[in-house]
Design an enzyme around this catalytic site. Sequence first.
Site, short mmCIF file in Angstrom:
data_model
loop_
_atom_site.label_atom_id
_atom_site.label_comp_id
_atom_site.label_asym_id
_atom_site.label_seq_id
_atom_site.Cartn_x
_atom_site.Cartn_y
_atom_site.Cartn_z
N LYS A 1 40.64 43.67 35.32
CA LYS A 1 39.69 44.49 36.06
C LYS A 1 38.43 43.72 36.43
O LYS A 1 37.92 43.83 37.54
CB LYS A 1 39.33 45.71 35.21
CG LYS A 1 38.27 46.59 35.83
CD LYS A 1 38.02 47.82 34.99
CE LYS A 1 39.22 48.73 35.02
NZ LYS A 1 38.93 50.03 34.38
N LEU B 1 46.07 33.65 32.35
CA LEU B 1 46.53 34.58 31.32
C LEU B 1 46.60 36.00 31.84
O LEU B 1 47.47 36.77 31.43
CB LEU B 1 45.58 34.55 30.12
CG LEU B 1 45.38 33.20 29.43
CD1 LEU B 1 44.41 33.36 28.28
CD2 LEU B 1 46.70 32.67 28.93
N ALA B 2 45.67 36.37 32.69
CA ALA B 2 45.61 37.75 33.17
C ALA B 2 44.81 37.80 34.45
O ALA B 2 44.03 36.90 34.76
CB ALA B 2 44.97 38.65 32.12
N ASP B 3 45.03 38.85 35.20
CA ASP B 3 44.25 39.10 36.41
C ASP B 3 43.70 40.51 36.27
O ASP B 3 44.20 41.46 36.86
CB ASP B 3 45.15 38.97 37.65
CG ASP B 3 44.34 38.61 38.88
OD1 ASP B 3 43.10 38.55 38.77
OD2 ASP B 3 44.94 38.39 39.94
N GLY C 1 38.21 40.41 36.48
CA GLY C 1 38.55 39.17 37.15
C GLY C 1 39.61 38.40 36.37
O GLY C 1 40.05 38.81 35.30
N PRO C 2 40.05 37.26 36.90
CA PRO C 2 41.11 36.48 36.25
C PRO C 2 40.64 35.84 34.96
O PRO C 2 39.47 35.51 34.80
CB PRO C 2 41.46 35.42 37.30
CG PRO C 2 40.24 35.30 38.14
CD PRO C 2 39.61 36.65 38.18
N VAL C 3 41.59 35.66 34.03
CA VAL C 3 41.32 35.01 32.75
C VAL C 3 42.25 33.81 32.61
O VAL C 3 43.46 33.93 32.83
CB VAL C 3 41.55 35.98 31.57
CG1 VAL C 3 41.15 35.32 30.26
CG2 VAL C 3 40.79 37.27 31.77
N ASP D 1 35.38 50.69 28.65
CA ASP D 1 36.79 50.48 29.00
C ASP D 1 37.62 50.14 27.76
O ASP D 1 38.37 49.17 27.75
CB ASP D 1 36.90 49.36 30.04
CG ASP D 1 38.27 49.36 30.74
OD1 ASP D 1 38.94 50.41 30.74
OD2 ASP D 1 38.65 48.31 31.28
#
Length: 853
Positions: free
Chosen positions: A556, A552-554, A558-560, A698
């Site tokens: 801050k 889904l995402a890479d 780590g990858p999701v 964040d």
Amino acid sequence: MGLGLGFWGYALFLSLFLKQSHCQEPNTDGFFVSEFYKQMGLSSSQAYNFSAPFCSWQGLFCDSKNEHVIMLIASGMSLSGQIPDNTIGKLSKLQSLDLSNNKISALPSDFWSLNTLKNLNLSFNKISGSFSSNVGNFGQLELLDISYNNFSGAIPEAVDSLVSLRVLKLDHNGFQMSIPRGLLGCQSLVSIDLSSNQLEGSLPDGFGSAFPKLETLSLAGNKIHGRDTDFADMKSISFLNISGNQFDGSVTGVFKETLEVADLSKNRFQGHISSQVDSNWFSLVYLDLSENELSGVIKNLTLLKKLKHLNLAWNRFNRGMFPRIEMLSGLEYLNLSNTNLSGHIPREISKLSDLSTLDVSGNHLAGHIPILSIKNLVAIDVSRNNLTGEIPMSILEKLPWMERFNFSFNNLTFCSGKFSAETLNRSFFGSTNSCPIAANPALFKRKRSVTGGLKLALAVTLSTMCLLIGALIFVAFGCRRKTKSGEAKDLSVKEEQSISGPFSFQTDSTTWVADVKQANAVPVVIFEKPLLNITFSDLLSATSNFDRDTLLADGKFGPVYRGFLPGGIHVAVKVLVHGSTLSDQEAARELEFLGRIKHPNLVPLTGYCIAGDQRIAIYEYMENGNLQNLLHDLPFGVQTTDDWTTDTWEEETDNGTQNIGTEGPVATWRFRHKIALGTARALAFLHHGCSPPIIHRDVKASSVYLDQNWEPRLSDFGLAKVFGNGLDDEIIHGSPGYLPPEFLQPEHELPTPKSDVYCFGVVLFELMTGKKPIEDDYLDEKDTNLVSWVRSLVRKNQASKAIDPKIQETGSEEQMEEALKIGYLCTADLPSKRPSMQQVVGLLKDIEPKSNQ
């Protein structure tokens, strides 16, 4: 003459010295507050600059002339010890004081001179001894909360002077003796909570009629005695909790048309409830009459159509048939244990689609357990009855994911499968193992999520011993690779046994390693499903071996990845790739702590896994993506290269990637205000409702997610602590476009709640303008970022030019301008000038759109 000059020179020096040492003029409100903080253990470095004007300090609000403090909020500031004299007791104009969630042990003698107080909150401290009768000096008091302390002795009669009091919370102390008659003088009371004390005796005469506006009353957990008639004259009551006392009589006089929550459990009420159910019961949502002496037969419950929670357990009802409850369509909790029920469990219970808990234990029920295909059922207890026959497969299949189940002391049969001896003894004692020779030996082994067709095929194969057909079905369906369209990947027994590590996975920006030998030997902890036996092997299956198709995402941290765990649990799996200085036990403790943090506007951490040196956080999946995608029209799943746009989660349809676009719910002022207020509430909870307070570090649009009901949920809170000291400054201090000015200095302090406030201000600007924090068109070449552009317009009294045209005609422009001004306050250059998140919540609530906007 020389002596005189020397004297005046010394006096001048002493004056300057005092001013520098105290940073505030003596005998001013600023001086009194600074002395209070210093003597209670708070230093200037803890978010306070004592040399700055005191009206700019966090949690302080002054009058219009900036001379006197009228509100002081110091909740959760780790203040400890006795409050000294000549500090806050000298704040002559103070109207509101909140010192909750500290370790304060005693109050000063001059505290009772604060006769302008309207709101006083001392809850969750360690104050002991009697509560002073000088409380009668607070004649203007509207809210008094001293709950969760160690007060003892009698509640002072002097409370009769609090004629303006609306909310009284004395719960969870050690108050003794009876409720004072003086309380009846507080006729403006709307809410009274005296629960969990040691009060005894009867209620004062006229108690029920003394409070015409009373809506909430809790007397639970005392030794008070009385009768139902004590509550007969409460015309406005909507919440009543008198559980754990010694009230008796009929329950007839208790119920009013306004009553929604009634907990009368653990008393001595008598009589037949079936003859008493009338229109006064129709508004009930929560009803607990358990552990009383009620008799008769349970019936007429179908009239209570709003009921969600019903507990009639442990009474003296006559033997009767199971009551009709199928009309209670919203029922979530049903406990009829030990109520002398006979006959059968009606199959109509399956119509209660919201039911999560069913307890009918300790009765005389016979026959079979009906097929209960209730999706939300997490607890079932039918023990100590006369039930026979097979436990339905629809229930057995759910047991591994249930929180509680008990079928013991019946005459039931079932297939024991892989249940442990402990579980068999505890939950199936007295039942018979009926496993056929060909029954599935792994029925209760926690497995990866597979499609319904595959489950059925496997079940049929294993239950018929048709090995050839079984092999063909396994070849045809058992090894499909899980794809984004929902197809399942499964492994043969041989392949599953061969899963061994270490495992290495790669994304565009990082490579991460799980250094484990056997994947099925590494447990995954799911907080609210303790019976689930999930392992790292299940994570591999859920994410197709952490395949890029499930990425889904890479971001801050780590990858999701997206996946479905056993039980159909839809999750987002975040791999925390940065090295941690914490041991496995310390990291697990931090993750367990984060898992206990619950708030409607936070993304729940549902579990975690420690795989070698790798920490993996498991979150509830958010169906509607994140705010950054929604505002800036990015398709779900699209990842941009800018760091501030990472951590985007995707949403799929059968036809591929979905793009909500600008015509969705985001294009209204009401919706954007809802997102702002929900996010502010999440941060206020982290800062002021958690102990110790949690700094997010964040906050950004891509960390605000939207659940299936389009409610905002803030993610990634508290993760920095899981890494210990293993994070570099770039990760600790936030994302480009959101960095507070103090972080751009060569020597800057660690993040504080005020740095979160700044980041929230940027998100609020995004919501109101529809523009990105950086690299967008700000209609002025001089401005290179969103904050400087909006702040410039607000200073020029031209805030309306910044409002997103998509929402400009959907609500009050004045309210939208006020929202931009709130963002202006949040993004002040000096942290001391920024409001707290509690204050931000209040400001946003003041501009909440009306229902027709």
